[in-house]
Enzyme design. Sequence first.
Site, PDB file in Angstrom:
ATOM      1  CE1 TYR A  80      39.656  54.337  27.022  1.00  0.00           C
ATOM      2  CE2 TYR A  80      40.441  52.747  25.420  1.00  0.00           C
ATOM      3  CZ  TYR A  80      40.531  53.348  26.667  1.00  0.00           C
ATOM      4  OH  TYR A  80      41.514  52.962  27.543  1.00  0.00           O
TER       5      TYR A  80
ATOM      6  CG  ASN B 296      46.565  47.760  30.717  1.00  0.00           C
ATOM      7  OD1 ASN B 296      46.376  47.796  29.498  1.00  0.00           O
ATOM      8  ND2 ASN B 296      46.752  48.834  31.428  1.00  0.00           N
TER       9      ASN B 296
ATOM     10  CG  HIS C 235      47.394  50.660  24.581  1.00  0.00           C
ATOM     11  ND1 HIS C 235      47.683  49.523  25.273  1.00  0.00           N
ATOM     12  CD2 HIS C 235      46.986  51.572  25.511  1.00  0.00           C
ATOM     13  CE1 HIS C 235      47.449  49.711  26.569  1.00  0.00           C
ATOM     14  NE2 HIS C 235      47.036  50.954  26.743  1.00  0.00           N
TER      15      HIS C 235
END
Length: 694
Positions: free
Chosen positions: A370, A156, A83
């Site tokens: 993350y 998404n 991304h």
Amino acid sequence: MPTKKSPSRKNPLPADVRGHAGELHQQAGGTHPVMTTQMGIPVPDNQNSLRATPRGPTLLEDFILREKITHFDHERIPERIVHARGSAAHGYFELTDSLAEFTTAKVLTEVGKRTPLFTRFSTVAGGAGSVDTPRDVRGFAVKIYTEEGNWDIVGNNIPVFFIQDAMKFPDLIHAVKMEPDRGFPQAASAHDTFWDFVSLMPETMHTLIWAMSDRAIPRSLRMMEGFGIHSFRLINAKGESTFVKFHWRPRLGLQSTVWDEAAKLQGADNDFHRRDLFEAIDSGAFPQWDFGVQLFTEADAEAFPFDHLDPTKLIPEELVPLRIIGRMVLDRWPDNLFAETEQVAYCPANLPPGIDFSNDPLLQGRLFSYLDTQLSRLGGNNFSQIPINAPKCPFHHNQRDGHMQMQVPKGRVAYEPQSLVPDAPRASLAQGFRSFAQASDGSKGRVRAESFADHYSQPRQFWLSQSEIEQAHIASSYAFELSKVETLHVRDAVVGHLRHIDEGLAQRVADALGMAELPPAPQAAASVQDLPPSPALQLIGKMKDTLEGRCVGILVSEGSDGAMVDKIRKAAEKAGATVKIVAPKIAVTLKDGSRLAADGQLAGTPSMVFDAVASVLMPSEGDKLARDSAAVEWFANAFAHLKAIAACKGTQVILQKANVEPDAGVLAIEDVNGFIAAAKTRQWAREPNVRTLA
Ligand code: HDE
């Protein structure tokens, strides 16, 4: 050898820009603050480094030069491993229907309240500088700054994911990224390593068929759906849990490009999606999405013919309807791409009290990944202090120090429990984040649940739910991608899997690849079920016949009829479109002698960037442009990309050269209403006449 004079004599810059102290601040007129170093020391000269003599060496002493260059050298941070290429905007979330029965989260119970948010869209595979329009899944990440802490829905534009377990994510990404020995292809799945991996992982088949559909080549970020993918939980005041899936629905309807158009857009405008989002927000046409939830209980889930904790499965809307409860509006472009779009750090673990995780094993892995990524990408443990990441509600904790600490915490106490100060932060059972007290049984182990074994029923359902046009596009994408795969056994393996989805699909792809016979299908881990078709899975079914948010290009040249141009412009704008003028030169003189400035020069503004095109040309100009390949391709591409074309008599000679055949989408310029109606949709009936599909 001629003796060199002082180089400053040859310097073409005016004296004040050449940097003689004191004169700098007048260079652009007006008053300017004095430029300083990072330490606030006034800069005397921003043009010349400190030299031992006018033509001698540069001095190490020049702290101004060294500071400037050092800062520049470190201007990039590691890009996201996935991304990396993204575009983002600020906006707000507004609740229209309370979920108080199901959750205590205030953002989902206070109707009418507007909560600020920041949304970043992205491609997955390419680097930060890659193009906007490859065939790829799009990221759809929303950070909502709620009064109970940040809520990140990191989703998404496709409702399922390739893999079931976090353990496989690095393998998936290594397979799709450019191949490590040769360093290509950039931002493309059409290569051996990706298809090798998926051919050996039947669980990828569902997301793969979505990625082969036109969902993976969106027309605009404003025309995509977003999905939270995993099941989450809502928890109410009584501590009861309801499962939930999150959906974003674009108010402009869904729309995609056709593959040939997407591929050509890569040359026409690398920033096609970023520019489109920027221009929409800049013009006040703020993109909006409805926010919907699918709510279901543990008992409902037991009855589904699949396991909802498996992220390769979706819940058809026909089974659990979507309840629209709010909307998102994006109304402000970031002030600075780096500070905001690049530094924003989303994390699926960021949830306010009243929302909780499910046991989806992919989600569980993401809860770790993350934060870990962000520690290295943003350089340390204080990245939550970067303005775009900081919560907008009060926060209090005992975390201290570390790289780039921006705050100056006061007092002696940075621990708990403590008895020295009365107003230090303390945990609160009543207001704090609650985890659903789920009972569990079974034994520990590295296992894949039996209920995750069916890899083909939902891709089959997806395939059978598509319109004929969509099916042709899907079969053709498989053929295109596999044609780029050099290893023949990989092609065979993929087509073998397709036989479980649909024999007809497998045959079409095999034929398009020139296979003499169908390869064998692999052993399926679970028998393939015939699930009822779900029309909600169609893309074409979710398109709107509208020009709102779309763009019409009008080709003009010397002597064009301005009144006709105005007529089309007004009609298109009335229908909600923006209009751009294209001309061989950047300004032309119209029939009435007035000058018209073009928005784009023909050679640099191909028809791919428009949704429909019109042309108003004098016959002599038409004859001239018929010898210009940019003009011929303008119409040939518009025709091939199934766009409406309105053309005057002077344009006919170009249309002939471009092989534009008359059909319902090719109209006379005088038929303004007919053109506007045709421009609102793609000319699907034309497709068999312009390309061979699998
Ligand atoms: Fe991500 N993902 N992901 N992902 N993901 C990242 O986090 C990861 C997954 C998604 O605009 C990274 O800060 C793992 C599913 C989006 O900044 C990284 C797994 C979905 C974005 C990471 C997944 C996503 C990311 C890279 C499997 C859809 C961009 C930089 C367990 C629901 C957000 C970063 C933005 C970004 C890891 C699977 C969506 C490396 C390990 C499933 C939209 O941490």
